[in-house]
Design an enzyme around this catalytic site. Structure first.
Site, PDB file in Angstrom:
ATOM      1  N   HIS A   1      33.687 -25.307 -60.418  1.00 51.94           N
ATOM      2  CA  HIS A   1      33.676 -25.956 -59.113  1.00 51.94           C
ATOM      3  C   HIS A   1      33.637 -24.937 -57.975  1.00 51.94           C
ATOM      4  CE1 HIS A   1      34.603 -28.629 -55.876  1.00 51.94           C
ATOM      5  NE2 HIS A   1      35.629 -27.874 -55.551  1.00 51.94           N
TER       6      HIS A   1
ATOM      7  N   ARG B   1      22.513 -33.114 -64.277  1.00 51.01           N
ATOM      8  CA  ARG B   1      23.538 -33.177 -65.330  1.00 51.01           C
ATOM      9  C   ARG B   1      24.369 -34.433 -65.069  1.00 51.01           C
ATOM     10  NH1 ARG B   1      24.089 -27.573 -63.547  1.00 51.01           N
ATOM     11  NH2 ARG B   1      23.177 -26.230 -65.137  1.00 51.01           N
TER      12      ARG B   1
ATOM     13  N   ARG C   1      19.115 -35.858 -67.318  1.00 49.22           N
ATOM     14  CA  ARG C   1      19.451 -35.498 -68.701  1.00 49.22           C
ATOM     15  C   ARG C   1      20.571 -36.410 -69.188  1.00 49.22           C
ATOM     16  NH1 ARG C   1      21.991 -29.729 -69.800  1.00 49.22           N
ATOM     17  NH2 ARG C   1      23.794 -30.762 -68.882  1.00 49.22           N
TER      18      ARG C   1
ATOM     19  N   GLU D   1      16.550 -26.127 -76.959  1.00 47.55           N
ATOM     20  CA  GLU D   1      17.676 -25.205 -76.847  1.00 47.55           C
ATOM     21  C   GLU D   1      18.282 -24.834 -78.189  1.00 47.55           C
ATOM     22  OE1 GLU D   1      20.539 -27.060 -74.240  1.00 47.55           O
ATOM     23  OE2 GLU D   1      20.192 -29.021 -75.095  1.00 47.55           O
TER      24      GLU D   1
ATOM     25  N   ASN E   1      20.349 -21.107 -71.621  1.00 46.28           N
ATOM     26  CA  ASN E   1      21.736 -20.707 -71.893  1.00 46.28           C
ATOM     27  C   ASN E   1      22.109 -20.960 -73.345  1.00 46.28           C
ATOM     28  OD1 ASN E   1      21.633 -20.356 -69.181  1.00 46.28           O
ATOM     29  ND2 ASN E   1      23.329 -21.716 -68.671  1.00 46.28           N
ATOM     30  N   ASP E   2      21.846 -22.162 -73.793  1.00 47.82           N
ATOM     31  CA  ASP E   2      22.163 -22.485 -75.181  1.00 47.82           C
ATOM     32  C   ASP E   2      21.211 -21.804 -76.154  1.00 47.82           C
ATOM     33  OD1 ASP E   2      24.446 -23.880 -74.782  1.00 47.82           O
ATOM     34  OD2 ASP E   2      23.529 -25.863 -74.815  1.00 47.82           O
TER      35      ASP E   2
ATOM     36  N   ARG F   1      28.590 -16.410 -74.919  1.00 46.91           N
ATOM     37  CA  ARG F   1      28.505 -15.525 -73.767  1.00 46.91           C
ATOM     38  C   ARG F   1      29.753 -15.520 -72.911  1.00 46.91           C
ATOM     39  NH1 ARG F   1      25.426 -18.009 -69.174  1.00 46.91           N
ATOM     40  NH2 ARG F   1      26.070 -20.154 -69.238  1.00 46.91           N
TER      41      ARG F   1
ATOM     42  N   CYS G   1      15.078 -24.561 -67.557  1.00 53.79           N
ATOM     43  CA  CYS G   1      16.296 -24.576 -66.766  1.00 53.79           C
ATOM     44  C   CYS G   1      17.229 -23.583 -67.437  1.00 53.79           C
ATOM     45  CB  CYS G   1      16.907 -25.964 -66.653  1.00 53.79           C
ATOM     46  SG  CYS G   1      16.628 -27.050 -68.020  1.00 53.79           S
TER      47      CYS G   1
END
Lengths: 592, 91
Positions: free
Chosen positions: A192, A299, A335, A434, A457-458, A468, A505
């Site tokens: 956040h 998201r 998504r 991913e 990322n994934d 990570r 993304c």
């Protein structure tokens, strides 16, 4: 780096120099820690006890208002009442008054922290997380103690806010105009505080270990949101150096912002759409502020978090519809739920999962709880009456899973049709790429969907087998690993061979150093945090497809990450001195 | 006359000594005068404190040593043992 520098994760760019303001967990330092005189100890202990009693009464009153049909909520509240009523809790906190002569607010804080410590070492997630419930519960006691708002010390001058962690509830009470920068002990890029800092365009560093012990309230500190450093009590040289960097960066940022409305094309006319990743409805304004071409990743988890029930179809439909109509004609890619039962609502069976990242989450979770899934699908389908809406599924591992999901989507459409509820018949459906298994069969999957979105990322985590967020292996998180480059190239080529678009993304899409590679492999669009769009656009507008394709060829032949980094630095970034100065990336990480 | 009594109990319910059973156990234990403790391996906690019970993080199948000391120790152990046997009404 000198001894007075702490390092964390840079989560919002910029440099800030100013006075530290320590915000204790739950705002405790809004009330200063005080030693009370001996003869007031009993009185203070009694004040704490009464605060507990009042908080307990409050909780019992809430319990009375819950209708009988929601008996599971009553059960949860009963547990909370038991916890607040636990004599151990009162005695542990009161001990800090009796033994250390602390004021009640701080005794409560210290006591709760002590109990939390006992929970931290538990390796079962379920039991460990009970400590968070305790923390939330004691807020009620704290509120009773604080009572009148005038006992809160207001922030009068502009400060750099330091905290263990900041929740939306915390920051709601802050006067944003008084905050120059943030640094927190917890948190990462998607926390956040990171999102808030980027929205406010102020620097922030998260994940700074030892922050609250190294810095005293009122110390002069420097927050370097570019490299992730916090400099405590800087010397004259450091002050000069950072003032200089701050000036240059602010100048650079202004220039970037001036050009934000120009089209995202290379010098030789190749267009790449730049979309925004957003999580909160409110972030939609940032899409406009930073001239995004639309939302490439919405998201949807947020609507399911921090509540005890599940959102209704109507609620989700309104949210998606409103977002789509604000954005129109820009596109909106929604998504579906990408979380597990631990994150959403309550009342899910508690699963013992050794490896949640490889466990029941995303579409796997949705296939187990089809009702939740269908509710969301209905809401998205209905919102897709607006033609800019499309849908994508996360964590697809193979064809049978994809076909099962598509079957449910068709069933949902049939149900809507039978109920004469209007929806978007022709909504585009894509999938996140991913998982390495999906990559290997990208050519097969491409025939079944309307678009691909690569979730780097994934994909990087699963391909390289590293977490990570684990600092011991984080250095192995290498977007330019030859295995990754080949995977990405394979996905893009498979998509294009089958006539579908491929977007990306994930953080890699906002890394200036990866941009030439992504352009070179002809990714159709990038989706990144909205605040990064103008800077990426500026670089893009100074690249040519020709030079990026050449670079791509050479990178495909290279056998190591360091060679790839060197190629990008030597061939491309020579002409971007500003970016080299301001952006830390894997080019640097490798040298550290 | 003071009594001390100990008994081994097993956690039968699937979720272990999670929030609801822990709250129930603490609530029932509080009805007795005796000092009651639960021990798992070397960890010993106060049965009347729900926070203590949760911090045991006792899952299904764990063996727990239930101990009580005091005037009504015997009744306490008997009563609490039944809660364990019953799987805290969850099975």
């Amino acid at each position: 780096m000198t001894g007075n520098t702490l390092t964390g994760i840079p989560v919002s760019a910029g440099i800030s120099i100013g006075q530290a303001y320590l915000l204790g967990e739950d705002h405790y330092c809004l009330i200063p820690m005080q030693n009370i005189s001996k003869d007031l100890v009993e009185q203070e202990a009694e004040r704490l006890k009464q605060a507990f009693e009042k908080a307990l009464e409050e909780l019992k009153r809430i319990r009375e208002t819950i209708p009988v049909e929601q008996s599971e909520h009553v059960a949860i509240l009963d547990v909370h009442i038991m916890i607040l009523n636990d004599p151990k809790l009162l005695s542990t906190t009161q001990r800090y008054i009796h033994e250390m002569h602390l004021n009640a607010e701080w005794a409560l804080e210290k006591g709760v922290t002590e109990i939390e410590k006992r929970f931290e070492v538990i390796d079962d997630d379920y039991f460990r997380e009970r400590a968070q419930e305790l923390r939330l519960l004691t807020r009620r006691v704290k509120n009773q103690l604080i009572g009148s708002p005038e006992s809160i010390k207001p922030i009068t001058s502009r400060v750099i806010l330091l905290a263990n962690n900041l929740t939306p509830a915390d920051t709601a009470e802050l006067d944003a105009s008084k905050i120059m920068a943030f640094a927190t002990v917890q948190g990462a890029k998607t926390s956040h505080v990171a999102i808030l800092a980027r929205t406010l365009e102020i620097p922030a560093v998260a994940g700074v270990e030892g922050l609250l012990t190294a810095v005293q309230d009122g110390d002069i500190i420097i927050i370097d949101g570019l490299k992730g450093h916090v400099v405590v009590s800087p010397d004259d040289d450091e002050l000069t150096q950072y003032s200089d960097l701050k000036y240059h960066f602010e100048h650079y940022r202004k220039e970037v912002m001036r050009h934000r409305d120009l089209p995202a094309v290379t010098t030789d006319g190749h267009k790449i759409e730049l979309f925004a990743n957003i999580e909160l409805f409110e972030e939609v304004s940032a899409v406009f502020d930073y001239a995004g071409d639309g939302v490439g990743l919405y998201r949807t988890e947020y609507s399911y978090l921090n509540r005890s029930d599940l959102p209704s179809e109507e609620e989700l439909f309104e949210e998606y519809r409103d977002l789509a109509s604000i954005l129109a004609p820009r596109s909106l890619i929604i998504r579906t739920l990408d979380a597990g039962g631990d994150k959403i609502g309550q009342g899910f069976e508690h699963l013992e999962e050794e490896n949640p990242a490889l466990g029941l989450r995303a579409v796997r979770f949705c296939l187990r709880y089809k009702d939740i899934f269908k509710t969301q699908l209905r809401a998205i389908l209905r919102a897709a009456q607006l033609e800019n809406v499309s849908l994508m599924f996360p964590m697809i591992s193979g064809t049978s899973e994809l076909r099962e999901i598509k079957k449910i989507l068709e069933e949902t459409k049939t149900e809507l049709r039978e109920q004469s509820i209007p929806f978007g018949e022709n909504m585009a459906v894509g999938i996140m790429m991913e998982l390495p298994s999906a990559v290997m069969i990208a050519d097969i999957l491409a025939k079944e969907v309307d678009f691909f979105a690569i979730g780097t990322n994934d994909l990087i985590q699963y391909s390289l087998g590293i977490d990570r967020t684990n600092k011991y292996v984080a250095h192995l998180y290498q977007p330019l690993h030859p295995a990754l480059i080949r995977s990405l190239k394979f996905i893009v080529d498979a998509g294009h061979a089958n006539g579908i678009t491929v977007s990306m993304c994930g953080e890699m899409a906002s890394d200036p150093y990866c941009l030439p590679v992504l352009v070179g492999m002809q990714v159709d669009s990038l989706s990144l945090n909205p605040q990064s769009i103008p800077a990426i656009k500026k670089i893009l507008r100074n690249l040519s497809l020709h030079e990026c394709s050449n670079l791509m060829e050479r990178i495909l032949e290279s056998d190591s990450v360091s060679k790839n980094n060197q190629l990008i630095r030597d061939n491309i970034f020579k002409k971007f001195p500003d970016e080299l100065m301001f952006y830390s990336s894997m080019l640097e990480r490798e040298e550290e | 006359m003071s009594h001390a009594i100990a008994k081994k109990v097993y956690i039968r319910n699937e979720l272990g000594l999670h929030a609801r059973p822990a709250a129930l156990l603490a609530q029932e234990a509080a009805k007795f005068e005796a000092h009651i403790t639960l021990a798992v391996e070397e960890m010993v906690v106060d049965a009347k404190s729900v926070l203590d019970l949760l911090s045991l993080a006792a899952g299904q199948g764990k063996t727990i040593l239930l101990q009580a000391e005091g005037r009504d120790a015997e009744q306490a152990v008997l009563h609490l043992e039944n809660l364990f046997k019953d799987g805290f009404g969850e099975n």
